[in-house]
Scaffold this motif. Structure first.
Motif, PDB file in Angstrom:
ATOM      1  N   ASN A   2       4.481 -22.970 -19.670  1.00 53.48           N
ATOM      2  CA  ASN A   2       3.901 -21.694 -19.303  1.00 53.48           C
ATOM      3  C   ASN A   2       4.075 -21.545 -17.804  1.00 53.48           C
ATOM      4  OD1 ASN A   2       2.163 -19.599 -18.544  1.00 53.48           O
ATOM      5  ND2 ASN A   2       0.650 -20.094 -20.106  1.00 53.48           N
ATOM      6  N   ASP A   4       2.863 -19.318 -15.853  1.00 58.25           N
ATOM      7  CA  ASP A   4       1.828 -18.534 -15.195  1.00 58.25           C
ATOM      8  C   ASP A   4       1.162 -19.260 -14.031  1.00 58.25           C
ATOM      9  OD1 ASP A   4       2.189 -16.405 -16.961  1.00 58.25           O
ATOM     10  OD2 ASP A   4       0.862 -17.307 -18.453  1.00 58.25           O
ATOM     11  N   THR A  83       5.317 -16.134 -28.404  1.00 56.65           N
ATOM     12  CA  THR A  83       4.624 -15.491 -27.285  1.00 56.65           C
ATOM     13  C   THR A  83       3.270 -16.160 -27.060  1.00 56.65           C
ATOM     14  OG1 THR A  83       3.592 -13.814 -28.708  1.00 56.65           O
ATOM     15  CG2 THR A  83       5.738 -13.286 -27.736  1.00 56.65           C
ATOM     16  N   HIS A  84       2.750 -15.966 -25.870  1.00 59.83           N
ATOM     17  CA  HIS A  84       1.418 -16.462 -25.551  1.00 59.83           C
ATOM     18  C   HIS A  84       0.772 -15.503 -24.583  1.00 59.83           C
ATOM     19  CE1 HIS A  84       2.725 -17.709 -21.530  1.00 59.83           C
ATOM     20  NE2 HIS A  84       3.778 -18.285 -22.089  1.00 59.83           N
ATOM     21  N   ASP A  85      -0.545 -15.592 -24.451  1.00 60.59           N
ATOM     22  CA  ASP A  85      -1.242 -14.787 -23.455  1.00 60.59           C
ATOM     23  C   ASP A  85      -1.651 -15.706 -22.308  1.00 60.59           C
ATOM     24  OD1 ASP A  85      -3.471 -16.209 -24.359  1.00 60.59           O
ATOM     25  OD2 ASP A  85      -4.146 -14.582 -25.657  1.00 60.59           O
ATOM     26  N   LEU A  86      -2.507 -15.217 -21.431  1.00 59.04           N
ATOM     27  CA  LEU A  86      -2.897 -16.010 -20.268  1.00 59.04           C
ATOM     28  C   LEU A  86      -3.722 -17.226 -20.663  1.00 59.04           C
ATOM     29  CD1 LEU A  86      -3.795 -13.211 -17.680  1.00 59.04           C
ATOM     30  CD2 LEU A  86      -1.768 -14.674 -17.710  1.00 59.04           C
ATOM     31  N   ARG A  87      -4.307 -17.204 -21.861  1.00 57.90           N
ATOM     32  CA  ARG A  87      -5.169 -18.301 -22.281  1.00 57.90           C
ATOM     33  C   ARG A  87      -4.388 -19.455 -22.894  1.00 57.90           C
ATOM     34  NH1 ARG A  87      -9.167 -15.818 -26.372  1.00 57.90           N
ATOM     35  NH2 ARG A  87      -9.864 -17.999 -26.502  1.00 57.90           N
ATOM     36  N   ARG A 106      -5.546 -22.045 -31.266  1.00 51.68           N
ATOM     37  CA  ARG A 106      -4.940 -22.068 -29.937  1.00 51.68           C
ATOM     38  C   ARG A 106      -4.757 -23.505 -29.468  1.00 51.68           C
ATOM     39  NH1 ARG A 106      -5.138 -17.695 -26.559  1.00 51.68           N
ATOM     40  NH2 ARG A 106      -5.865 -15.744 -27.513  1.00 51.68           N
ATOM     41  N   VAL A 291       6.979 -11.737 -22.821  1.00 47.10           N
ATOM     42  CA  VAL A 291       5.929 -12.375 -22.020  1.00 47.10           C
ATOM     43  C   VAL A 291       6.077 -12.071 -20.531  1.00 47.10           C
ATOM     44  CG1 VAL A 291       4.996 -14.607 -21.283  1.00 47.10           C
ATOM     45  CG2 VAL A 291       5.506 -14.201 -23.696  1.00 47.10           C
ATOM     46  N   ARG A 293       6.337  -9.763 -18.305  1.00 47.58           N
ATOM     47  CA  ARG A 293       6.242  -8.320 -18.040  1.00 47.58           C
ATOM     48  C   ARG A 293       6.446  -7.985 -16.565  1.00 47.58           C
ATOM     49  NH1 ARG A 293       4.597  -5.028 -22.298  1.00 47.58           N
ATOM     50  NH2 ARG A 293       5.115  -6.166 -24.205  1.00 47.58           N
TER      51      ARG A 293
END
Length: 318
Positions: A2, A4, A83-87, A106, A291, A293
């Protein structure tokens, strides 16, 4: 992985490489290589679950090595969606969105089971201790290293020697350059936030790509005539190059298909069991274009390129 939690300094992308350092070793022995005084876990068939995602190049290393060594019945595999989100990465490929072995939705839950206030990104690959549901490690270079050196008693009889002793010193140097300049180099291009940073990253990447093109002019694989860990590490970037990195990450001097030696080499690997049959191009494209964006605000996933060319004969054996 990830991206992020990675940071940018002066517009340049810098990867956060502070991973959970635990190692899984034969009988919990202290390994000869790597950092000292890290927590150790014993090799034990059926105890651990490798959680990965076919979309992620860093996780794909572990998927490939696990299969090459014949460890499928020894270490189970849990696959997150593309895909994944911020978590967290999630298990949306499984019925009900729940991993059938760990019973979680998760991957974050396995991290929090061990570190309730885990402050960093939830990354794949991760090895999870099934009895406790706790993450063991997400240190991806050591995961594949230890699958070879520490799980030998469970390797299939004809498993490849991914770390030949006589080549190890040279191979370490090759892998270091592949990682810094190519594996991570495409990300430096894609996530650069200034023109100067991008230009410098682009030049570094293509210097390394030219070096690889020349190196493969007179040898089948990076270290000679047999597949090694070095090939696994390069392959996961090459297989994503035209579908993602060329356009999405602006690594667009040439396509992989326009580099004769690298293209033949990549197709040669793709045809081997454990390589091409672990690749999912749809998941790869969905991950990057959906992811990231900040790079692709619309989230539109392009239809091209034509990926059928990967199954054309490479002819490298000659």
């Amino acid at each position: 992985m990830n991206e992020d939690d990675s940071k940018k300094t002066g517009g340049s992308f810098e990867r956060d490489t502070d991973y959970i350092p635990d190692r899984i070793t034969h009988e919990g022995r202290r390994p000869e290589h790597g950092p000292a005084d890290v927590p150790l876990w014993p090799v034990e068939a059926g105890r651990y679950r490798l959680v990965a995602a076919r979309a992620c190049p860093w996780a794909s290393r572990a998927i490939i090595v696990r299969q090459l060594l014949g460890l499928e019945d020894v270490i189970s595999l849990g696959l997150c969606g593309p895909t994944h989100d911020l978590r967290s990465w999630t298990f949306d490929l499984d019925p009900g969105g729940v991993d059938p072995v760990l019973g979680i939705e998760r991957l974050q839950q396995a991290y929090f089971a061990r570190f309730p206030a885990y402050p960093k990104g939830i990354t794949v690959p991760a090895v999870v201790d099934v009895p406790t549901g706790q993450v063991v490690t997400n240190d991806f270079p050591w995961i594949t290293h230890d699958l070879f050196f520490e799980w030998r008693e469970f390797h299939r009889e004809d498993a490849p020697d991914l770390w030949p002793a006589e080549l190890r010193e040279e191979m370490e140097a090759v892998m270091k350059r592949v990682y810094t300049e190519v594996n991570n180099g495409v990300y430096r291009c894609g996530f650069a936030s200034s023109q100067d940073a991008y230009d410098a990253a682009y030049d570094r990447l293509w210097t390394a790509m030219d070096w690889l093109e020349e190196r493969l002019a007179d040898r089948r694989y990076l270290m000679g005539e047999t597949v090694t860990e070095a090939d696994v590490r390069l392959f996961t970037t090459l297989v994503r190059f035209d579908p993602v990195y060329h356009g999405h990450f602006k690594c667009n001097r040439q396509k992989l298909t326009e580099l004769p030696n690298l293209w033949r080499y990549a197709r040669d690997l793709f045809a081997l069991p454990g390589f091409g049959d672990t690749v999912d191009f749809d998941q790869i494209k969905t991950h990057y274009y959906s992811v990231h964006r900040g790079i692709n605000p619309t989230g539109i996933v392009p239809q091209g390129p034509d990926l059928s060319v990967w199954t054309e004969p490479a002819g490298r054996h000659s």
